[in-house]
Write a protein that holds these residues in place. Sequence first.
Motif, PDB file in Angstrom:
ATOM      1  N   THR A   4       0.835  -1.206   0.000  1.00  0.00           N
ATOM      2  CA  THR A   4       0.000   0.000   0.000  1.00  0.00           C
ATOM      3  C   THR A   4       0.865   1.250   0.000  1.00  0.00           C
ATOM      4  N   THR A  62       0.931   4.058  -2.967  1.00  0.00           N
ATOM      5  CA  THR A  62       0.589   5.462  -2.721  1.00  0.00           C
ATOM      6  C   THR A  62       1.778   6.366  -3.037  1.00  0.00           C
ATOM      7  N   PRO A 115      -1.263   3.926   5.882  1.00  0.00           N
ATOM      8  CA  PRO A 115      -1.788   2.610   5.501  1.00  0.00           C
ATOM      9  C   PRO A 115      -2.316   1.817   6.703  1.00  0.00           C
TER      10      PRO A 115
END
Length: 87
Positions: free
Chosen positions: A17, A21, A38
């Motif tokens: 994640t 991002t 996250p």
Amino acid sequence: MRWTFISMLAAAVLAVTRLRTTAQATRGRFVPASAREPLRLLRATVLPSPRRDRDHLLHWSAWRREHQHRAAEAHRRWNNITTAATT
């Protein structure tokens, strides 16, 4: 064993994640996610929220006070035994 696997899986999900991002941030749409973001998203979407209803709170309070009483009794008994053994 089970908790180790779950922890490793969660760490992998958080790492992916974070990577995604950060990759999106380089395109200019987002600011890079912090290390805690996250984890906050995982908690908000996957983990169940804690119970906060009145019955649960009263049960928890009663259990905690009973446990404290049993612990205090055990400490008193142990102190009496050690005092008797040393005198």
